[in-house]
Scaffold this motif. Structure first.
Motif, PDB file in Angstrom:
ATOM      1  N   PHE A  93       0.796  -1.222   0.000  1.00 16.46           N
ATOM      2  CA  PHE A  93       0.000   0.000   0.000  1.00 16.46           C
ATOM      3  C   PHE A  93       0.831   1.275   0.000  1.00 16.46           C
ATOM      4  O   PHE A  93       0.342   2.330  -0.392  1.00 16.46           O
ATOM      5  N   ALA A  94       2.064   1.203   0.504  1.00 18.74           N
ATOM      6  CA  ALA A  94       2.880   2.408   0.634  1.00 18.74           C
ATOM      7  C   ALA A  94       4.357   2.032   0.664  1.00 18.74           C
ATOM      8  O   ALA A  94       4.723   0.913   1.012  1.00 18.74           O
ATOM      9  N   LYS A  95       5.175   3.002   0.298  1.00 18.11           N
ATOM     10  CA  LYS A  95       6.613   2.828   0.435  1.00 18.11           C
ATOM     11  C   LYS A  95       6.965   3.193   1.872  1.00 18.11           C
ATOM     12  O   LYS A  95       6.658   4.282   2.342  1.00 18.11           O
ATOM     13  N   VAL A  96       7.600   2.270   2.591  1.00 11.66           N
ATOM     14  CA  VAL A  96       7.929   2.490   4.001  1.00 11.66           C
ATOM     15  C   VAL A  96       9.441   2.568   4.159  1.00 11.66           C
ATOM     16  O   VAL A  96      10.167   1.691   3.688  1.00 11.66           O
ATOM     17  N   GLU A  97       9.868   3.640   4.811  1.00  9.33           N
ATOM     18  CA  GLU A  97      11.295   3.832   5.079  1.00  9.33           C
ATOM     19  C   GLU A  97      11.463   4.040   6.580  1.00  9.33           C
ATOM     20  O   GLU A  97      10.748   4.829   7.188  1.00  9.33           O
ATOM     21  N   ILE A  98      12.413   3.323   7.181  1.00 11.21           N
ATOM     22  CA  ILE A  98      12.692   3.480   8.600  1.00 11.21           C
ATOM     23  C   ILE A  98      14.085   4.075   8.746  1.00 11.21           C
ATOM     24  O   ILE A  98      15.063   3.532   8.225  1.00 11.21           O
ATOM     25  N   VAL A  99      14.162   5.211   9.458  1.00  9.44           N
ATOM     26  CA  VAL A  99      15.428   5.891   9.704  1.00  9.44           C
ATOM     27  C   VAL A  99      15.679   5.845  11.204  1.00  9.44           C
ATOM     28  O   VAL A  99      14.851   6.309  11.995  1.00  9.44           O
ATOM     29  N   GLN A 100      16.814   5.282  11.586  1.00  7.48           N
ATOM     30  CA  GLN A 100      17.175   5.215  13.001  1.00  7.48           C
ATOM     31  C   GLN A 100      18.279   6.228  13.259  1.00  7.48           C
ATOM     32  O   GLN A 100      19.344   6.161  12.651  1.00  7.48           O
ATOM     33  N   VAL A 101      17.995   7.184  14.139  1.00  7.71           N
ATOM     34  CA  VAL A 101      19.012   8.164  14.516  1.00  7.71           C
ATOM     35  C   VAL A 101      19.650   7.707  15.827  1.00  7.71           C
ATOM     36  O   VAL A 101      18.994   7.069  16.657  1.00  7.71           O
ATOM     37  N   PRO A 102      20.930   7.986  16.016  1.00  5.88           N
ATOM     38  CA  PRO A 102      21.598   7.529  17.244  1.00  5.88           C
ATOM     39  C   PRO A 102      21.009   8.187  18.489  1.00  5.88           C
ATOM     40  O   PRO A 102      20.629   9.359  18.459  1.00  5.88           O
ATOM     41  N   ASP A 103      20.938   7.407  19.558  1.00  5.43           N
ATOM     42  CA  ASP A 103      20.455   7.975  20.809  1.00  5.43           C
ATOM     43  C   ASP A 103      21.608   8.657  21.539  1.00  5.43           C
ATOM     44  O   ASP A 103      22.777   8.372  21.294  1.00  5.43           O
ATOM     45  N   GLU A 104      21.253   9.578  22.391  1.00  5.59           N
ATOM     46  CA  GLU A 104      22.232  10.328  23.173  1.00  5.59           C
ATOM     47  C   GLU A 104      22.682   9.472  24.350  1.00  5.59           C
ATOM     48  O   GLU A 104      21.864   8.921  25.076  1.00  5.59           O
ATOM     49  N   LYS A 105      23.976   9.355  24.520  1.00  6.53           N
ATOM     50  CA  LYS A 105      24.507   8.599  25.652  1.00  6.53           C
ATOM     51  C   LYS A 105      24.251   9.385  26.942  1.00  6.53           C
ATOM     52  O   LYS A 105      24.573  10.562  27.027  1.00  6.53           O
ATOM     53  N   ALA A 106      23.647   8.717  27.914  1.00  2.30           N
ATOM     54  CA  ALA A 106      23.305   9.389  29.164  1.00  2.30           C
ATOM     55  C   ALA A 106      23.304   8.372  30.300  1.00  2.30           C
ATOM     56  O   ALA A 106      23.009   7.199  30.086  1.00  2.30           O
ATOM     57  N   PRO A 107      23.608   8.811  31.509  1.00  3.59           N
ATOM     58  CA  PRO A 107      23.551   7.902  32.662  1.00  3.59           C
ATOM     59  C   PRO A 107      22.101   7.532  32.992  1.00  3.59           C
ATOM     60  O   PRO A 107      21.160   8.153  32.496  1.00  3.59           O
ATOM     61  N   GLU A 108      21.945   6.510  33.828  1.00  7.07           N
ATOM     62  CA  GLU A 108      20.607   6.034  34.200  1.00  7.07           C
ATOM     63  C   GLU A 108      19.754   7.130  34.843  1.00  7.07           C
ATOM     64  O   GLU A 108      18.586   7.275  34.536  1.00  7.07           O
ATOM     65  N   THR A 109      20.334   7.863  35.762  1.00  5.80           N
ATOM     66  CA  THR A 109      19.574   8.925  36.443  1.00  5.80           C
ATOM     67  C   THR A 109      20.019  10.283  35.907  1.00  5.80           C
ATOM     68  O   THR A 109      21.210  10.578  35.858  1.00  5.80           O
ATOM     69  N   LEU A 110      19.045  11.061  35.495  1.00  9.33           N
ATOM     70  CA  LEU A 110      19.312  12.384  34.929  1.00  9.33           C
ATOM     71  C   LEU A 110      18.569  13.452  35.713  1.00  9.33           C
ATOM     72  O   LEU A 110      17.441  13.227  36.173  1.00  9.33           O
ATOM     73  N   SER A 111      19.178  14.611  35.816  1.00  3.62           N
ATOM     74  CA  SER A 111      18.458  15.746  36.376  1.00  3.62           C
ATOM     75  C   SER A 111      17.507  16.266  35.308  1.00  3.62           C
ATOM     76  O   SER A 111      17.603  15.898  34.131  1.00  3.62           O
ATOM     77  N   GLN A 112      16.614  17.130  35.703  1.00  4.85           N
ATOM     78  CA  GLN A 112      15.650  17.708  34.752  1.00  4.85           C
ATOM     79  C   GLN A 112      16.378  18.442  33.632  1.00  4.85           C
ATOM     80  O   GLN A 112      16.006  18.317  32.467  1.00  4.85           O
ATOM     81  N   ALA A 113      17.432  19.186  33.979  1.00  2.67           N
ATOM     82  CA  ALA A 113      18.182  19.936  32.970  1.00  2.67           C
ATOM     83  C   ALA A 113      18.901  18.995  32.009  1.00  2.67           C
ATOM     84  O   ALA A 113      18.916  19.223  30.791  1.00  2.67           O
ATOM     85  N   GLU A 114      19.499  17.925  32.534  1.00  9.90           N
ATOM     86  CA  GLU A 114      20.190  16.960  31.680  1.00  9.90           C
ATOM     87  C   GLU A 114      19.210  16.249  30.756  1.00  9.90           C
ATOM     88  O   GLU A 114      19.517  16.004  29.586  1.00  9.90           O
TER      89      GLU A 114
END
Length: 81
Positions: free
Chosen positions: A30-51
């Motif tokens: 029914f449609a042309k499907v393309e999946i684009v995966q962008v890298p995730d940001e490396k971060a520790p398990e617990t983050l502050s709101q600002a992080e």
């Protein structure tokens, strides 16, 4: 119709990859499907709101680079809202 899915990170589990491949096969009639995966940001398990905001902003910029002007966008959130 063209469907472009832009997602953050890569899938490691084989059953998820198999499920995606099955849905892509079904949708391809029914449609042309393309999946684009962008890298995730490396971060520790617990983050502050600002992080957390910095991580979201960085990943958001990567996502936006893959969206053309005038595209119809549906955003899906981790928490389901």
């Amino acid at each position: 119709m063209n469907i472009k899915i832009v997602c953050v990170g890569k899938l490691k589990e084989k059953y998820f990859k198999d499920g995606i491949a099955e849905y892509q096969k079904r949708l391809s009639r029914f449609a042309k499907v393309e999946i684009v995966q962008v890298p995730d940001e490396k971060a520790p398990e617990t983050l502050s709101q600002a992080e957390e905001e910095i991580v979201k902003r960085s990943e958001g910029e990567r996502i936006l680079k893959n969206i053309k002007d005038g595209a119809y966008v549906i955003a899906l959130a981790v928490d389901g809202k």
